[in-house]
Design a protein around this motif. Sequence first.
Motif, PDB file in Angstrom:
ATOM      1  N   ALA A  25       2.977   0.175  -8.888  1.00 58.89           N
ATOM      2  CA  ALA A  25       4.076   1.120  -9.159  1.00 58.89           C
ATOM      3  C   ALA A  25       4.178   2.166  -8.049  1.00 58.89           C
ATOM      4  O   ALA A  25       5.269   2.555  -7.654  1.00 58.89           O
ATOM      5  CB  ALA A  25       3.882   1.788 -10.510  1.00 58.89           C
ATOM      6  N   ASP A  26       3.049   2.605  -7.521  1.00 58.34           N
ATOM      7  CA  ASP A  26       3.068   3.630  -6.473  1.00 58.34           C
ATOM      8  C   ASP A  26       1.844   3.436  -5.589  1.00 58.34           C
ATOM      9  O   ASP A  26       0.893   4.212  -5.644  1.00 58.34           O
ATOM     10  CB  ASP A  26       3.059   5.022  -7.123  1.00 58.34           C
ATOM     11  N   GLY A  28       1.223   3.780  -2.404  1.00 54.09           N
ATOM     12  CA  GLY A  28       0.918   4.584  -1.218  1.00 54.09           C
ATOM     13  C   GLY A  28       0.613   3.665  -0.050  1.00 54.09           C
ATOM     14  O   GLY A  28       1.216   2.600   0.076  1.00 54.09           O
ATOM     15  N   PRO A 133       4.784  -5.799  -3.501  1.00 50.82           N
ATOM     16  CA  PRO A 133       5.618  -4.916  -4.319  1.00 50.82           C
ATOM     17  C   PRO A 133       7.080  -5.374  -4.291  1.00 50.82           C
ATOM     18  O   PRO A 133       7.555  -5.878  -3.274  1.00 50.82           O
ATOM     19  CB  PRO A 133       5.478  -3.554  -3.643  1.00 50.82           C
ATOM     20  N   GLN A 135       9.600  -3.205  -5.421  1.00 55.99           N
ATOM     21  CA  GLN A 135      10.513  -2.057  -5.352  1.00 55.99           C
ATOM     22  C   GLN A 135      11.021  -1.855  -3.929  1.00 55.99           C
ATOM     23  O   GLN A 135      10.434  -2.346  -2.965  1.00 55.99           O
ATOM     24  CB  GLN A 135       9.862  -0.766  -5.891  1.00 55.99           C
ATOM     25  N   GLY A 138       9.121  -1.613  -0.508  1.00 54.41           N
ATOM     26  CA  GLY A 138       7.743  -2.071  -0.720  1.00 54.41           C
ATOM     27  C   GLY A 138       7.435  -3.312   0.121  1.00 54.41           C
ATOM     28  O   GLY A 138       8.319  -4.113   0.427  1.00 54.41           O
ATOM     29  N   GLY A 171       3.683   1.252   0.035  1.00 54.50           N
ATOM     30  CA  GLY A 171       4.965   1.950  -0.042  1.00 54.50           C
ATOM     31  C   GLY A 171       5.186   2.610   1.308  1.00 54.50           C
ATOM     32  O   GLY A 171       4.949   2.008   2.349  1.00 54.50           O
ATOM     33  N   SER A 172       5.583   3.866   1.322  1.00 54.47           N
ATOM     34  CA  SER A 172       5.827   4.564   2.577  1.00 54.47           C
ATOM     35  C   SER A 172       4.501   5.012   3.193  1.00 54.47           C
ATOM     36  O   SER A 172       3.585   5.412   2.482  1.00 54.47           O
ATOM     37  CB  SER A 172       6.705   5.787   2.308  1.00 54.47           C
ATOM     38  N   ALA A 175       3.490  10.342   3.060  1.00 57.56           N
ATOM     39  CA  ALA A 175       3.652  10.763   1.670  1.00 57.56           C
ATOM     40  C   ALA A 175       5.052  11.349   1.496  1.00 57.56           C
ATOM     41  O   ALA A 175       5.564  12.034   2.380  1.00 57.56           O
ATOM     42  CB  ALA A 175       2.586  11.810   1.332  1.00 57.56           C
ATOM     43  N   GLY A 177       7.837   9.533   1.161  1.00 56.85           N
ATOM     44  CA  GLY A 177       8.910   8.642   1.606  1.00 56.85           C
ATOM     45  C   GLY A 177       9.423   9.016   2.989  1.00 56.85           C
ATOM     46  O   GLY A 177       8.815   9.811   3.707  1.00 56.85           O
TER      47      GLY A 177
END
Length: 365
Positions: A25-26, A28, A133, A135, A138, A171-172, A175, A177
């Motif tokens: 979900a997140d 990082g 991911p 999303q 991702g 993800g990004s 931190a 995005g």
Amino acid sequence: MATLDFEIRPNPAPVAATQRAALLADPGFGRVFTDHMATIRYSDAKGWYDARIEPFGPISLSPATAGLHYAQEIFEGLKAYHAPDGGVTMFRPEANARRMQITCDRMAMPRLPEEAFLTAVRLLVERDREWIPTQDGGSLYIRPFMFATEVFLGVKPSSEYLFCVIASPAGSYFAGGVHPVDVWVSAEYTRAAPGGTGAAKCAGNYAASLAAQAEAIEAGCDQVVFLDAVERRYVDELGGMNVFSVYGEGDDVTLVTPPLAGTILPGITRDSVLSIATDRGWRVEERPYALSEWQADAESGRLRESFACGTAAVVTPIGRIRGADLDFTIGGGVEGPVTRRLRETLLGIQHGELPDPHGWVHRLL
Ligand code: PLP
Ligand code: COI
């Protein structure tokens, strides 16, 4: 060399689907890892052998392992993506395989054959595809690396190595995005001198960058900018990204980036950005770029955009440049249209949403 056969040892206790979903979900950057890893061993006597996909887990090493002492340790970074049709793709993996071979040459390590690199990465991503991911933005960050495993304290090229690939949903990199980052020009430290290892992706370059990166963080910046080690005048690159400046607007755009003269990493994103820009009819200049030019053009308003780029960072706008006696903003500190367009084009190609005229996207499933 004969093709290596990979022995598959499935993880008997993979992460449960619900826990995986929570981790995805997140994620990082660089903290969450998939269920498996790929490993291949090398010895001068046997060549490359014992190729495996096995459970992700600790590696047991003698305290006298050469790589722990003299840093014969190199790595790569690339990404896998979900395609819109549910398939799985990777971006330019053969370019990473080739760059790793060039790094091997510089670090007196045996070249891993391109096919072995690509097979290890492919088998790992196929097996752990549930970890990519879904999303927006991702991807699965893939980290191949290789280090000296001979148990010997003499200073010489090791006679044994371990090549390993791990994978980490990402993800990004920054931190919060995508947003313009502040960068810190290091006056004290340099990253790479002519004849050194700046163009190689070796662990020591990153160890040597950390004091400067800590200085950047201390000053409230996100990344360090290194200047050339000889004159301390020209911009080389960031701690983990290449750097571009954008002149002009509309169809009349020129991108300027430091040349591959041996002290910067030949980024695959850098190369891709140069191609995308050329395809659009924009001009590209690979030439020495002085810090004084960067500052004067930003302050006069002639320079509207600068950005950093790399596999982890994709294309990230640079908002402000600071240093001991230095503080200037680029384009009002907000992302400009050329930077945004380059990022969107690159991500669109990587995610299979835009045409891929250069054949960069490598279909796995
Ligand atoms: N420069 C440095 C020092 C890096 O660590 C990276 C990241 O890999 C890059 C540039 C960008 O290279 P690439 O676009 O191949 O990821
Ligand atoms: C990458 O972008 O792949 C990098 O290696 C940069 C950083 C995470 C070291």
